[in-house]
Motif scaffolding. Structure first.
Motif, PDB file in Angstrom:
ATOM      1  N   ALA A  57     -35.392   1.814  23.202  1.00 58.38           N
ATOM      2  CA  ALA A  57     -34.082   2.471  23.430  1.00 58.38           C
ATOM      3  C   ALA A  57     -33.808   2.684  25.032  1.00 58.38           C
ATOM      4  N   VAL A 117     -33.675  17.769  19.458  1.00 59.27           N
ATOM      5  CA  VAL A 117     -33.524  16.868  20.319  1.00 59.27           C
ATOM      6  C   VAL A 117     -33.274  15.410  20.458  1.00 59.27           C
ATOM      7  N   TRP A 118     -35.077  14.996  20.148  1.00 58.91           N
ATOM      8  CA  TRP A 118     -34.604  13.782  19.906  1.00 58.91           C
ATOM      9  C   TRP A 118     -33.457  12.486  18.931  1.00 58.91           C
ATOM     10  N   HIS A 153     -30.733  14.030  17.791  1.00 56.65           N
ATOM     11  CA  HIS A 153     -29.279  13.950  18.379  1.00 56.65           C
ATOM     12  C   HIS A 153     -29.297  13.158  19.329  1.00 56.65           C
ATOM     13  N   VAL A 154     -30.158  12.560  20.702  1.00 60.03           N
ATOM     14  CA  VAL A 154     -30.866  11.677  20.836  1.00 60.03           C
ATOM     15  C   VAL A 154     -30.716  10.125  20.231  1.00 60.03           C
ATOM     16  N   VAL A 182     -32.426   9.637  29.216  1.00 54.84           N
ATOM     17  CA  VAL A 182     -34.152   9.764  27.418  1.00 54.84           C
ATOM     18  C   VAL A 182     -34.884   9.037  27.475  1.00 54.84           C
ATOM     19  N   GLU A 201     -27.731   7.994  32.161  1.00 57.15           N
ATOM     20  CA  GLU A 201     -28.779   7.616  30.455  1.00 57.15           C
ATOM     21  C   GLU A 201     -29.728   7.443  30.754  1.00 57.15           C
ATOM     22  N   GLY A 257     -40.839  15.745  25.878  1.00 62.11           N
ATOM     23  CA  GLY A 257     -41.480  15.643  24.257  1.00 62.11           C
ATOM     24  C   GLY A 257     -42.621  15.779  24.310  1.00 62.11           C
ATOM     25  N   ILE A 273     -38.404  19.055  19.578  1.00 59.84           N
ATOM     26  CA  ILE A 273     -39.130  17.468  19.063  1.00 59.84           C
ATOM     27  C   ILE A 273     -37.928  16.816  17.921  1.00 59.84           C
ATOM     28  N   VAL A 333     -35.912  13.012  28.174  1.00 59.59           N
ATOM     29  CA  VAL A 333     -35.938  13.687  27.000  1.00 59.59           C
ATOM     30  C   VAL A 333     -36.999  13.682  26.845  1.00 59.59           C
ATOM     31  N   LEU A 334     -37.910  11.941  26.390  1.00 59.27           N
ATOM     32  CA  LEU A 334     -38.802  11.509  25.456  1.00 59.27           C
ATOM     33  C   LEU A 334     -40.414  11.960  26.691  1.00 59.27           C
ATOM     34  N   ILE A 366     -31.964  -1.161  24.028  1.00 58.68           N
ATOM     35  CA  ILE A 366     -30.262  -1.312  23.412  1.00 58.68           C
ATOM     36  C   ILE A 366     -28.849  -0.534  24.182  1.00 58.68           C
ATOM     37  N   MET A 367     -29.557   1.105  25.016  1.00 60.46           N
ATOM     38  CA  MET A 367     -28.827   1.572  26.043  1.00 60.46           C
ATOM     39  C   MET A 367     -28.463   0.169  26.916  1.00 60.46           C
ATOM     40  N   ASP A 369     -26.936   8.594  21.230  1.00 60.20           N
ATOM     41  CA  ASP A 369     -26.988   7.481  22.405  1.00 60.20           C
ATOM     42  C   ASP A 369     -27.923   6.504  21.416  1.00 60.20           C
ATOM     43  N   ILE A 370     -28.535   6.300  20.619  1.00 62.38           N
ATOM     44  CA  ILE A 370     -28.559   4.884  20.467  1.00 62.38           C
ATOM     45  C   ILE A 370     -27.726   4.816  18.883  1.00 62.38           C
ATOM     46  N   ASN A 403     -25.782  -2.395  24.945  1.00 65.85           N
ATOM     47  CA  ASN A 403     -24.232  -1.279  25.042  1.00 65.85           C
ATOM     48  C   ASN A 403     -23.132  -1.249  26.611  1.00 65.85           C
TER      49      ASN A 403
END
Lengths: 139, 127
Positions: free
Chosen positions: A121, B34-35, B37-38, A74, A70, A81, B31, A77-78, A124-125, B42-43, A128
């Motif tokens: 991020a 999805v951001w 949503h994540v 992330v 995960e 993007g 952007i 995805v970052l 934090i993960m 997730d956070i 967790n």
């Protein structure tokens, strides 16, 4: 099969520095995210098709191995993007930026922005995972 | 030395030019989608707090169902077209590309339909 070899050796052997690396990272993060997205649509659909299987999938996602996955998801995805925004901005708004100097500096900026977003991020993960899976921080 | 100006006619729109634009405009849209949503799942919430009841609570709001529908439609279409672009780097024969495109269309429609049916159907009772 020869076109597979030709394309892959082109991917690996081309010496385009920052532009080349960001091209490769954009593809790897994109394909990785698309793979996860496919799995994720299917497991989420189980809330309707197979609710017991959904709970099983969630238990799997809570495991430490998937938790580490995960964190990389992330990142993907970052990066995808931020780099996608860079590409879309150059293509649609400022095509004059498509030159070597700007490509190099903007690629470095892309990585920096990605890391600034990703590190908190990821923190934090990781917290967790340690809290829920290892009983730390009063878990 | 006088400057030479060469003008070329703008090529007509075709599927590839539309796909090229789609990747960029859907990217802008993805952007926040999805951001967001994540960041939320997730956070802020985290996978340890997510279960059937959480999904049921979230989908009780029509706003979140519309959000998830937009996510499903745009993210998956963006992803499948990306796979197609990568695939065409490796597959050059017209026949191979036809097979790739049809396989991806079937893949795209099937997975989108599975997600869409679940979004409309909602959370079922576990046995």
């Amino acid at each position: 099969m020869s076109s597979l070899k030709t394309t892959l050796s082109g991917y690996a052997g081309y010496r385009g520095r920052e532009g080349h690396y960001s091209f490769l990272l954009h593809r790897i993060t994109g394909l990785g995210t698309a793979l996860f997205l496919t799995i994720h649509i299917i497991d989420t659909s189980w809330v309707y098709f197979a609710p017991n299987a959904y709970q099983f999938a969630i238990d799997l996602y809570r495991s430490t191995l998937f938790g580490i996955g995960e964190i990389f998801l992330v990142f993907s995805v970052l990066f995808h993007g931020v780099n996608g925004l860079r590409i879309a901005f150059f293509d649609l708004i400022a095509p004059k930026f498509w030159q070597i100097k700007k490509t190099r500096s903007s690629t470095r900026w892309t990585l920096a922005v990605t890391l600034v977003l990703w590190i908190p991020a990821a923190g934090i993960m990781i917290y967790n995972i340690l809290h829920h899976n290892f009983g730390m921080f009063g878990g | 030395m006088s400057e030479v100006i060469r003008t070329v006619a703008k090529p007509p729109e075709n599927f590839e030019s539309k796909a090229w634009k789609f990747m960029r405009y859907s990217g802008f849209l993805l952007i926040p989608l999805v951001w967001g949503h994540v960041l939320l799942q997730d956070i802020i919430v985290g996978v340890h707090q997510i279960d059937l009841d959480y999904v049921a609570m979230r989908w009780a709001s029509i706003g979140w169902r519309i959000y998830d529908t937009a996510l499903l439609a745009f993210a998956f279409a963006h992803g499948v077209n990306g796979i197609r672009q990568v695939g065409e780097d490796f597959i050059h024969s017209p026949r191979g590309r036809r097979i790739l495109n049809w396989a991806l269309i079937i893949f795209w429609v099937t997975i989108t339909a599975i997600g869409g049916i679940a979004l409309i159907g909602g959370v079922a009772k576990p046995s």
